[in-house]
Design a protein around this motif. Structure first.
Motif, PDB file in Angstrom:
ATOM      1  N   PHE A  83       0.824  -1.212   0.000  1.00 43.77           N
ATOM      2  CA  PHE A  83       0.000   0.000   0.000  1.00 43.77           C
ATOM      3  C   PHE A  83       0.863   1.271   0.000  1.00 43.77           C
ATOM      4  N   GLU A  84       2.143   1.113  -0.389  1.00 40.31           N
ATOM      5  CA  GLU A  84       3.068   2.239  -0.324  1.00 40.31           C
ATOM      6  C   GLU A  84       2.551   3.439  -1.121  1.00 40.31           C
ATOM      7  N   ASN A  85       1.969   3.182  -2.285  1.00 38.40           N
ATOM      8  CA  ASN A  85       1.517   4.295  -3.128  1.00 38.40           C
ATOM      9  C   ASN A  85       0.028   4.580  -2.996  1.00 38.40           C
ATOM     10  N   ASP A  86      -0.625   3.905  -2.072  1.00 45.76           N
ATOM     11  CA  ASP A  86      -2.048   4.154  -1.856  1.00 45.76           C
ATOM     12  C   ASP A  86      -2.288   5.268  -0.841  1.00 45.76           C
ATOM     13  N   ALA A  87      -1.284   5.548  -0.009  1.00 43.17           N
ATOM     14  CA  ALA A  87      -1.479   6.537   1.060  1.00 43.17           C
ATOM     15  C   ALA A  87      -1.664   7.932   0.455  1.00 43.17           C
ATOM     16  N   PRO A  88      -2.561   8.770   1.022  1.00 45.21           N
ATOM     17  CA  PRO A  88      -3.431   8.406   2.143  1.00 45.21           C
ATOM     18  C   PRO A  88      -4.610   7.547   1.686  1.00 45.21           C
ATOM     19  N   PHE A  89      -5.000   6.613   2.560  1.00 47.65           N
ATOM     20  CA  PHE A  89      -6.190   5.808   2.271  1.00 47.65           C
ATOM     21  C   PHE A  89      -6.983   5.586   3.552  1.00 47.65           C
ATOM     22  N   ILE A  90      -8.234   5.224   3.357  1.00 48.21           N
ATOM     23  CA  ILE A  90      -9.163   5.079   4.484  1.00 48.21           C
ATOM     24  C   ILE A  90      -9.365   3.597   4.786  1.00 48.21           C
ATOM     25  N   ASN A  91      -9.284   3.249   6.041  1.00 41.46           N
ATOM     26  CA  ASN A  91      -9.739   1.919   6.475  1.00 41.46           C
ATOM     27  C   ASN A  91     -11.041   2.094   7.243  1.00 41.46           C
ATOM     28  N   ILE A  92     -11.923   1.162   7.054  1.00 42.96           N
ATOM     29  CA  ILE A  92     -13.155   1.159   7.853  1.00 42.96           C
ATOM     30  C   ILE A  92     -13.300  -0.193   8.527  1.00 42.96           C
ATOM     31  N   VAL A  93     -13.968  -0.171   9.663  1.00 40.52           N
ATOM     32  CA  VAL A  93     -14.467  -1.411  10.237  1.00 40.52           C
ATOM     33  C   VAL A  93     -15.980  -1.342  10.098  1.00 40.52           C
ATOM     34  N   VAL A  94     -16.535  -2.351   9.444  1.00 35.84           N
ATOM     35  CA  VAL A  94     -17.964  -2.383   9.169  1.00 35.84           C
ATOM     36  C   VAL A  94     -18.646  -3.272  10.200  1.00 35.84           C
ATOM     37  N   GLU A  95     -19.725  -2.770  10.757  1.00 34.24           N
ATOM     38  CA  GLU A  95     -20.571  -3.604  11.610  1.00 34.24           C
ATOM     39  C   GLU A  95     -21.653  -4.187  10.697  1.00 34.24           C
ATOM     40  N   ILE A  96     -21.586  -5.512  10.501  1.00 33.62           N
ATOM     41  CA  ILE A  96     -22.482  -6.190   9.577  1.00 33.62           C
ATOM     42  C   ILE A  96     -23.903  -6.201  10.156  1.00 33.62           C
TER      43      ILE A  96
END
Lengths: 141, 409
Positions: A83-96
């Motif tokens: 993910f070196e060239n993806d930054a900045p990127f968003i992570n989410i935690v999804v509540e199913i």
């Protein structure tokens, strides 16, 4: 950040005897989660014993693929393999939707920065990672 | 522990300087730290007959250190561990000495935490490539969610939303611990900072800014544990082990296993045991230490260990409450945020020095326990340092605690 750096490949999940049905379903574009045959509790990530009642009879079961953003982070560092060239990127935690605190990790493109918020409704989609591997992702709806 | 309370003591402490980089092996650093801790106790290396350490595959081992220093051990073991393991191994030492496996133990941690393997899988040259994600990694690595800052950041973002706390509470922690580092000649970062400095620092992983994150360093630390009978004959007044815990949750360290409130961590289930063993209440505690890998983790530990209610830590730390000479001084050496990063044991070392009244500060007479208490002149010794509660943790599901007292308490 500017300037491309040499990037490594994004890690590919190595399915094992416990998790193979999850990844097989993902490849077919379906989201399945282990459900306890004894008490009905959903368990993720896959495990040997039900979190709620410790029964061993857990069956992968299709779920709606709907949920809500439970929390998120915005990664600004080029510290993560693949993910070196993806930054900045968003992570989410999804509540199913099927069960409180039934969680799944995903990421969103940085373009969603304005829309991502805790509680935002999401639905599953699948990202092809090559070599017959697909991973579940979620998009804001 | 019950009847074992106060029966065992920490009698020696030692460390190498925090370096970036050390240009040394972990074996070389561990030998120095162990030798210094043993000398600090007034013992010879041949007096030590037990050794333990913890690591994540990034360090030398007890048998290597014993061989290098010519020590013959009756007990040696190295465990897989991190932020909560130093305190846990103190409990382990008590059990081993009590059971007769050995008489005097040294516990060390040695890590090139900056120039070697960094937490989260980086090296100074960049991330270590990961071709396949195995085990639990199948469910986070493919989405690029791996570093400690990312993982604690997820909890922190939700915490802010649930409690109404703002990142200015994070800043309070950074500012207090940095102030203490300014009084510590060994600290990596000694320039005091303000809340505004914190708020202006760049994002690492939102909601964490640069000044929310600890200072990775290359370092080794060691402590010596023995029984009360032996402790009284040694160089310094003993520091007594009153109580502690090393607790887990059923939830995995992986965040997506959580089933309880996100800020429910293992400490919630441990502190009553520790305070019960010690026979004290929170108001008896003169100062604390906490595992400040991030500012946020301090807030969570204050709540988990009962220093304030759930969701109240942001309010609790307001206005500099954790600073020296205030209500509850925290991490008097500057902690991981400002002194350097040793996976917890540096806090135990600082707590021991404070309880001995021998903080190694700018006071010319510190080694004899003569302090000015003049902060402007660089004194960081507390006036009253009788009882300390040290809190450690690894991930959300592992936590530890060590309540210590000095000879005066």
């Amino acid at each position: 950040m500017s300037g491309e750096v040499e990037t490594t490949r994004k890690p590919v999940p190595a399915a094992d005897e416990l998790t193979r049905p999850f990844w097989d379903a993902a490849r077919a574009g379906r989201l399945v989660i282990q459900r306890c045959s004894a008490c009905g509790y959903y368990n993720h990530p896959p495990r040997n014993f039900c979190d709620a009642c410790l029964a061993r009879e857990l069956a992968f079961t299709p779920v709606s693929g709907r949920g809500a953003v439970f929390s998120f982070t915005v990664m600004h560092q080029r510290d993560v393999a693949g993910f070196e060239n993806d930054a900045p990127f968003i992570n989410i935690v999804v509540e199913i939707a099927e069960q409180p605190m039934l969680m799944m990790v995903a990421n969103l493109p940085i373009g969603e920065r304005e829309r991502v918020r805790i509680g935002a409704p999401v639905e599953v989609c699948f990202e092809d990672r090559g070599d017959g591997v697909a991973i579940p992702q979620f998009r804001i709806i | 522990m019950g009847s074992l309370t106060d029966k065992y003591c920490i009698v020696g402490v030692g460390e190498t300087p925090h370096m970036r980089p050390s240009n040394r092996t972990t074996l070389s650093m561990a030998c120095e730290a162990v030798s210094k801790a043993v000398a600090d106790a007034g013992l010879k290396l041949s007096d030590i007959d037990g050794m333990t350490s913890y690591q994540i595959g990034d360090s030398t081992t007890s048998p290597h250190v014993a061989t290098a220093l010519g020590m013959r051990l009756n007990y040696a073991v190295d465990i897989l561990g991190g932020g909560s393991s130093g305190e846990a191994l103190v409990a382990h030492a008590i059990g081993l000495i009590e059971a007769g496996y050995c008489k005097t133990m040294v516990i060390f941690r040695a890590m090139n935490g900056r120039s070697g393997r960094r937490m989260g899988g980086q090296t100074p040259g960049g991330p270590i490539p990961v071709a396949v994600a195995e085990g639990d990694g199948q469910f986070n690595m493919g989405w690029g969610w791996t570093t400690p800052a990312q993982r604690f950041g997820m909890s922190a973002m939700r915490y802010l939303r649930d409690t109404g706390c703002t990142t200015r509470a994070f800043a309070e922690i950074a500012v207090a611990h940095r102030y203490h580092a300014s009084l510590n000649p060994k600290a990596i970062h000694r320039s005091p900072i303000t809340i505004e400095d914190h708020q202006r620092s760049r994002w690492i992983v939102k909601p964490f800014r640069l000044l929310d994150c600890c200072q990775e360093t290359d370092v080794s630390v060691a402590i010596v544990v023995t029984s009360r009978e032996r402790a009284f004959d040694l160089r310094h007044p003993p520091v007594f082990i009153m109580g502690g815990y090393a607790r887990t949750l059923t939830d995995s360290p992986q965040w997506n296993y959580s089933r309880d409130e996100i800020h429910y961590v293992a400490g919630n289930y441990g502190w009553k045991r520790a305070f019960g063993m010690a026979g004290i209440s929170h108001k008896d505690v003169d100062f604390i230490s906490c595992y400040d890998a991030f500012t946020f983790t301090t807030l969570i530990q204050l709540e988990a260990n009962g220093f304030c209610g759930k969701g109240e830590a942001g309010e609790f730390v307001k206005g500099g409450r954790l600073r020296i000479d205030r209500e509850l001084p925290s991490n008097l050496s500057g902690g991981h945020l400002s002194e350097g990063y040793t996976h917890g044991v540096q806090m135990v070392i600082e707590n021991v020095r404070q309880l001995r009244h021998r903080a190694d500060d700018a006071c010319p007479g510190w080694a004899e326990g003569r302090h000015t208490y003049d902060r402007k002149a660089g004194c960081r010794q507390l006036r009253k340092a009788d009882i300390c509660c040290g809190m450690g943790w690894g991930w959300e599901n592992m936590a530890s605690c060590l309540i210590l007292r000095g000879i005066a308490a």
